[in-house]
Design a protein around this motif. Structure first.
Motif, short mmCIF file in Angstrom:
data_model
loop_
_atom_site.label_atom_id
_atom_site.label_comp_id
_atom_site.label_asym_id
_atom_site.label_seq_id
_atom_site.Cartn_x
_atom_site.Cartn_y
_atom_site.Cartn_z
N LYS A 47 37.42 -69.65 -81.02
CA LYS A 47 38.09 -68.43 -79.97
C LYS A 47 39.07 -67.90 -80.57
CE LYS A 47 40.90 -68.61 -75.60
NZ LYS A 47 41.57 -69.39 -74.94
N LEU A 48 39.59 -68.42 -82.05
CA LEU A 48 40.57 -67.47 -82.58
C LEU A 48 40.04 -66.37 -83.40
CD1 LEU A 48 43.45 -67.00 -83.98
CD2 LEU A 48 43.02 -69.02 -85.54
N LEU A 49 38.93 -66.82 -83.99
CA LEU A 49 38.20 -65.74 -84.83
C LEU A 49 37.53 -64.58 -83.80
CD1 LEU A 49 36.02 -67.71 -87.18
CD2 LEU A 49 38.03 -66.55 -87.81
N GLU A 50 37.45 -64.63 -82.59
CA GLU A 50 37.18 -63.83 -81.45
C GLU A 50 38.39 -63.07 -81.07
OE1 GLU A 50 35.33 -66.11 -78.61
OE2 GLU A 50 33.22 -66.48 -79.54
N THR A 51 39.44 -63.72 -81.37
CA THR A 51 40.72 -62.93 -80.74
C THR A 51 41.26 -62.07 -81.80
OG1 THR A 51 41.19 -64.85 -79.28
CG2 THR A 51 42.94 -63.59 -79.98
N LEU A 52 40.94 -62.57 -82.92
CA LEU A 52 41.62 -61.61 -83.99
C LEU A 52 41.21 -60.02 -83.94
CD1 LEU A 52 41.22 -63.86 -87.33
CD2 LEU A 52 43.16 -63.20 -86.07
N ARG A 53 42.15 -59.18 -84.25
CA ARG A 53 42.13 -57.72 -84.00
C ARG A 53 42.46 -57.03 -85.34
NH1 ARG A 53 39.36 -59.52 -80.72
NH2 ARG A 53 39.05 -58.92 -78.61
N LYS A 54 42.16 -55.74 -85.61
CA LYS A 54 42.67 -55.19 -86.66
C LYS A 54 44.06 -55.14 -86.92
CE LYS A 54 42.40 -50.39 -88.99
NZ LYS A 54 42.10 -48.95 -88.71
N ASP A 56 45.97 -57.72 -87.59
CA ASP A 56 46.44 -59.05 -87.54
C ASP A 56 46.41 -59.71 -88.83
OD1 ASP A 56 46.61 -58.68 -84.83
OD2 ASP A 56 44.93 -59.64 -83.83
N THR A 57 47.20 -60.91 -88.72
CA THR A 57 47.33 -61.92 -90.09
C THR A 57 47.00 -63.32 -89.70
OG1 THR A 57 48.92 -60.25 -91.07
CG2 THR A 57 48.67 -62.67 -91.74
N LEU A 58 46.21 -63.68 -90.35
CA LEU A 58 45.88 -65.20 -89.88
C LEU A 58 46.56 -65.97 -91.34
CD1 LEU A 58 44.58 -67.61 -88.55
CD2 LEU A 58 42.28 -67.12 -89.71
N VAL A 59 47.22 -67.14 -90.66
CA VAL A 59 47.74 -67.97 -91.81
C VAL A 59 47.32 -69.29 -91.77
CG1 VAL A 59 50.11 -68.82 -93.03
CG2 VAL A 59 49.79 -66.24 -91.64
N VAL A 60 47.10 -69.88 -92.93
CA VAL A 60 46.45 -71.38 -92.80
C VAL A 60 47.42 -71.99 -93.81
CG1 VAL A 60 44.49 -71.15 -92.02
CG2 VAL A 60 44.86 -71.26 -94.66
N TYR A 61 47.59 -73.45 -93.82
CA TYR A 61 48.30 -74.12 -94.87
C TYR A 61 47.64 -74.26 -96.06
CZ TYR A 61 50.84 -77.96 -97.09
OH TYR A 61 51.70 -78.94 -98.11
N LYS A 62 46.24 -74.47 -96.00
CA LYS A 62 45.36 -74.75 -97.31
C LYS A 62 44.10 -74.20 -96.84
CE LYS A 62 44.82 -78.01 -100.97
NZ LYS A 62 44.66 -79.58 -101.09
N THR A 75 31.65 -66.62 -95.69
CA THR A 75 31.29 -66.23 -94.50
C THR A 75 32.71 -65.61 -93.55
OG1 THR A 75 29.61 -67.42 -94.27
CG2 THR A 75 30.46 -66.29 -92.04
N LEU A 76 33.85 -66.47 -93.54
CA LEU A 76 35.07 -66.16 -93.00
C LEU A 76 35.76 -64.73 -93.75
CD1 LEU A 76 36.60 -69.68 -92.39
CD2 LEU A 76 35.85 -68.15 -90.77
N SER A 77 35.72 -64.87 -95.00
CA SER A 77 36.26 -63.72 -95.85
C SER A 77 35.46 -62.33 -95.50
CB SER A 77 35.94 -63.99 -97.15
OG SER A 77 36.35 -63.06 -98.06
N ASP A 78 34.22 -62.64 -95.28
CA ASP A 78 33.45 -61.32 -94.87
C ASP A 78 33.94 -60.67 -93.29
OD1 ASP A 78 32.30 -61.05 -97.17
OD2 ASP A 78 30.42 -62.19 -96.58
N PHE A 80 36.94 -61.45 -92.01
CA PHE A 80 38.31 -60.83 -92.09
C PHE A 80 38.43 -59.50 -92.56
CE2 PHE A 80 39.65 -65.55 -93.17
CZ PHE A 80 39.61 -65.76 -91.92
N LYS A 81 37.30 -59.33 -93.60
CA LYS A 81 37.24 -57.75 -94.04
C LYS A 81 36.70 -56.86 -92.79
CE LYS A 81 36.23 -59.09 -98.99
NZ LYS A 81 35.45 -59.30 -99.97
N ASP A 82 35.89 -57.14 -92.15
CA ASP A 82 35.14 -56.44 -91.17
C ASP A 82 36.06 -56.22 -90.12
OD1 ASP A 82 32.75 -56.68 -92.64
OD2 ASP A 82 31.96 -58.32 -91.35
N LYS A 83 36.91 -56.99 -89.75
CA LYS A 83 37.91 -56.63 -88.89
C LYS A 83 39.15 -56.28 -89.13
CE LYS A 83 36.57 -59.68 -84.90
NZ LYS A 83 37.09 -60.44 -83.80
N SER A 84 39.37 -56.07 -90.61
CA SER A 84 40.63 -55.53 -91.10
C SER A 84 41.76 -56.57 -90.99
CB SER A 84 40.94 -54.35 -90.77
OG SER A 84 39.98 -53.28 -91.19
#
Length: 202
Positions: A47-54, A56-62, A75-78, A80-84
């Motif tokens: 759901k979070l990945l679908e919510t992300l917009r241009k 936006d910033t996603l932060v994880v601990y590790k 796959t996640l990196s691609d 993030f790039k596609d969605k800026s």
């Protein structure tokens, strides 16, 4: 928006350390999930990945909190790039909003895959070397014929003892030099192959 994502593998594990670290990044919203990293079913992350917009910033601990494998991380990196979308991993010191951070992110995922491949090769080589030395790997072979004969003899004695209400089974096994686990293994196998004869043997 700045989103934080925190995950632990089981219900018993605690998210506090990750959440504390994410709050220092002024996250507008922190999404939490208690799911194994190898699980394909992570609804909160999906759901979070679908919510992300241009922008936006996603932060994880590790990195391993969001990714189940190097392939998944790429796959996640691609994505993030596609969605800026900017991506930050606190412990890994990765921030893809900078050229160096983006480069380091790519290198880190590649090195992670390389490390896994090397480990896999080492395990295979170790098993092969052990096999060449005569070490038995994998599941143990079935019970030896000699043990089966001993157990069959003990089974006969114990059956007769039970008919006379004498239950010194431990002594019988000791006298025959049979391990308790070996005997019960035989009994379970016997019962499985002889369902019509289900006497109480303990």
């Amino acid at each position: 928006m700045i989103y934080g994502y925190a995950r632990v593998s089981t219900q018993d594990q605690n998210l506090d350390m990750q959440i504390k670290a994410l709050k220092k990044y002024n996250c507008d919203e922190i999404i939490t999930e208690k799911k194994s990293g190898t699980s394909l079913d992570r609804p909160a992350l999906k759901k979070l990945l679908e919510t992300l917009r241009k922008d936006d910033t996603l932060v994880v601990y590790k990195l391993d909190r969001i990714s189940r494998s190097t392939k998944h991380m790429i796959t996640l990196s691609d994505h993030f790039k596609d969605k800026s979308v900017k991506f930050i991993s606190i412990k890994d010191q990765i921030d893809t909003s900078t050229p160096m951070g983006a480069f380091f992110f790519t290198v880190t995922t590649a090195l992670g895959q390389l490390e896994r491949d090397i480990l896999s090769i080492r395990v295979k080589d170790g098993l092969e070397a052990a096999k060449n030395r005569g070490v038995q790997c994998g599941r143990k072979k079935g019970m030896t014929l000699e043990n089966k004969r001993k157990c069959a003899y003990a089974y006969d004695i114990i059956t007769k003892l039970r008919k006379n209400d004498k239950t010194s089974i431990a002594q019988v096994l000791k006298d025959q030099g049979i391990a308790r686990n070996t005997y019960y293994r035989y009994v379970n196998e016997y019962k499985k192959n002889n369902p019509e004869n289900q006497g109480e043997l303990f």
